[in-house]
Design a protein around this motif. Structure first.
Motif, PDB file in Angstrom:
ATOM      1  N   SER A  33      28.315 -44.605 163.046  1.00  0.00           N
ATOM      2  CA  SER A  33      28.831 -43.720 163.053  1.00  0.00           C
ATOM      3  C   SER A  33      27.772 -42.902 162.004  1.00  0.00           C
ATOM      4  N   LEU A  34      26.919 -43.675 161.141  1.00  0.00           N
ATOM      5  CA  LEU A  34      26.190 -42.971 160.241  1.00  0.00           C
ATOM      6  C   LEU A  34      24.373 -43.235 160.463  1.00  0.00           C
ATOM      7  N   TYR A  40      25.408 -49.568 157.549  1.00  0.00           N
ATOM      8  CA  TYR A  40      25.485 -50.024 158.698  1.00  0.00           C
ATOM      9  C   TYR A  40      24.198 -50.313 159.694  1.00  0.00           C
ATOM     10  N   GLU A  72      34.238 -43.153 165.530  1.00  0.00           N
ATOM     11  CA  GLU A  72      34.514 -44.865 165.448  1.00  0.00           C
ATOM     12  C   GLU A  72      36.016 -44.893 166.236  1.00  0.00           C
ATOM     13  N   SER A  90      34.341 -48.626 160.109  1.00  0.00           N
ATOM     14  CA  SER A  90      35.303 -49.291 158.920  1.00  0.00           C
ATOM     15  C   SER A  90      36.591 -49.117 159.323  1.00  0.00           C
ATOM     16  N   ASN A 145      32.839 -51.089 154.282  1.00  0.00           N
ATOM     17  CA  ASN A 145      31.956 -49.215 153.801  1.00  0.00           C
ATOM     18  C   ASN A 145      31.875 -49.328 152.446  1.00  0.00           C
ATOM     19  N   ARG A 148      36.267 -46.094 148.238  1.00  0.00           N
ATOM     20  CA  ARG A 148      35.926 -44.678 148.169  1.00  0.00           C
ATOM     21  C   ARG A 148      36.877 -43.752 147.433  1.00  0.00           C
ATOM     22  N   ARG A 169      40.624 -34.185 153.738  1.00  0.00           N
ATOM     23  CA  ARG A 169      40.483 -35.096 155.385  1.00  0.00           C
ATOM     24  C   ARG A 169      40.351 -36.319 154.850  1.00  0.00           C
ATOM     25  N   MET A 171      41.035 -40.679 157.027  1.00  0.00           N
ATOM     26  CA  MET A 171      40.529 -40.797 158.299  1.00  0.00           C
ATOM     27  C   MET A 171      42.413 -40.677 159.192  1.00  0.00           C
ATOM     28  N   PHE A 192      35.281 -38.377 162.187  1.00  0.00           N
ATOM     29  CA  PHE A 192      34.082 -38.565 161.342  1.00  0.00           C
ATOM     30  C   PHE A 192      32.987 -37.682 161.778  1.00  0.00           C
ATOM     31  N   ASN A 209      35.185 -40.822 150.586  1.00  0.00           N
ATOM     32  CA  ASN A 209      34.176 -41.491 150.978  1.00  0.00           C
ATOM     33  C   ASN A 209      33.464 -42.725 150.066  1.00  0.00           C
ATOM     34  N   VAL A 213      28.230 -43.940 151.783  1.00  0.00           N
ATOM     35  CA  VAL A 213      28.875 -42.127 152.811  1.00  0.00           C
ATOM     36  C   VAL A 213      28.428 -41.395 152.580  1.00  0.00           C
TER      37      VAL A 213
END
Ligand code: EAX
Length: 326
Positions: A33-34, A40, A72, A90, A145, A148, A169, A171, A192, A209, A213
């Motif tokens: 995702s990154l 990642y 994801e 994640s 990851n 957070r 927000r 996950m 995400f 996060n 991230v």
């Protein structure tokens, strides 16, 4: 003549076999995702290098960063279906596929990186990885990851009371959502890829996060306050599609396992370096950093939901995780 033709054919066949590694060289699709510069991306590159080295170039990895293969949840689904070969993700949506993973998403469960690594690389973590095939997936290794941290646009959050009423927000993860609900936050589960725009447009006030991230996704452009809550350790997983895995020889499986370990190690090093150095960078980018967060108050405020988790996951299993390394 016929005899000679057969011999010639056999000779040709041998020639083709000898050249097989080059002809059959397989490139696998790996999604995350990154950005490629993120933990990642660094992990994926280290895994690819090791895999090429061990397989003599027979196997390699093509990276699809920045949600190019979907969010994801979609990527994990793709691995199940065989449309995605490899995923670094994640644990966010993974518990919806492999419920045994959910216990690792409990806030304030892991004390520090060392504790998390000892649990995940040890008996408990390996047992969880062993559950994946029962759910149509294969997990090669635990990556990282990171811890957070909460960001938002409304208030400098230091205590749970400060966070009350914020629209955050989360996950798509039932454990995280239950914990935030307990804090009096309005948890808004969202994939995400939609998050940056949602923060920009004010659909949600904040998100949480790891530092790596927040940096990689450029959230400093759309978030004012960063509170160093470190409220939950966020593991990552390197997942391979059974459609690839089931076709591998034992030797090849060994290469993939070893390559995934190299990827996980590099991922952890980068995630931890970001956590160390990234806060200053985010401050430079204009974020107001709240470092004197009352973490004990957050943990206390979660007591009722911890009792629920104990019922759901087993107090003995939670205690076993806490006891590792003590
Ligand atoms: O895996 O969805 C999330 O907030 C994840 O932490 C992010 O995609 C990195």
């Amino acid at each position: 003549m016929r005899f000679h033709g057969l011999l010639a054919g056999a000779a040709l066949g041998v020639g083709l076999l000898a050249a097989a590694p080059a002809l059959d060289a397989a490139e696998l699709k790996l999604g995350y995702s990154l950005a490629p510069t993120s933990h990642y991306g660094v992990g994926a590159t280290a895994m690819d290098e090791k895999l090429r080295e061990l397989s003599g170039g027979e196997w390699s990895i093509k990276q699809f960063p920045a949600n190019a293969l979907g969010g994801e949840r979609e990527m994990v689904e793709g691995a199940q279906l065989g449309t995605v070969d490899l995923v670094i993700t994640s644990t966010g949506p993974v518990g919806n596929f492999v419920p045994e993973v959910l216990i690792t998403d409990i806030p304030f469960l892991f004390r520090d990186y060392e504790h998390a690594h000892a649990v995940l690389d040890g008996e408990i973590g390996q047992e969880i990885l062993g559950q994946f095939p029962n759910h149509g997936l294969v997990a090669l290794a635990w990556g990282e990851n990171g811890f957070r941290n909460l960001t938002n646009n409304k208030v400098a959050v230091k205590t749970p009371e400060d966070a009350e009423g914020l629209k955050i927000r989360t996950m798509e993860n039932q454990v995280h959502m239950a914990a935030f609900r307990e804090l009096g936050v309005l948890p808004t589960p969202m994939a995400f890829p939609e998050l940056f725009t949602a923060l920009q447009q004010g659909t949600v006030d904040g998100q949480e996060n790891p530092i790596g991230v927040i940096l990689s996704a450029k959230f400093a452009q759309v978030q004012k306050y960063l509170s160093l809550t470190n409220h939950v350790y966020s593991p990552a997983l390197i997942i391979i599609s059974p459609s690839v895995w089931d076709g591998l020889s034992d030797e090849e499986k060994g290469w993939f396992n070893e390559a995934a370990k190299a990827g996980a190690k590099a991922m952890r090093e980068k995630a931890e370096a970001d956590a160390r150095d990234g806060v200053a960078e985010l401050e430079k980018q204009g974020m107001t950093v709240v470092s004197n967060v009352d973490r004990a108050a957050f943990e206390e405020a979660l007591a009722p939901v911890f009792a629920e988790f104990a019922k759901k996951f087993g107090q003995d299993r939670i205690d076993a995780i806490r006891a590792v390394g003590n």
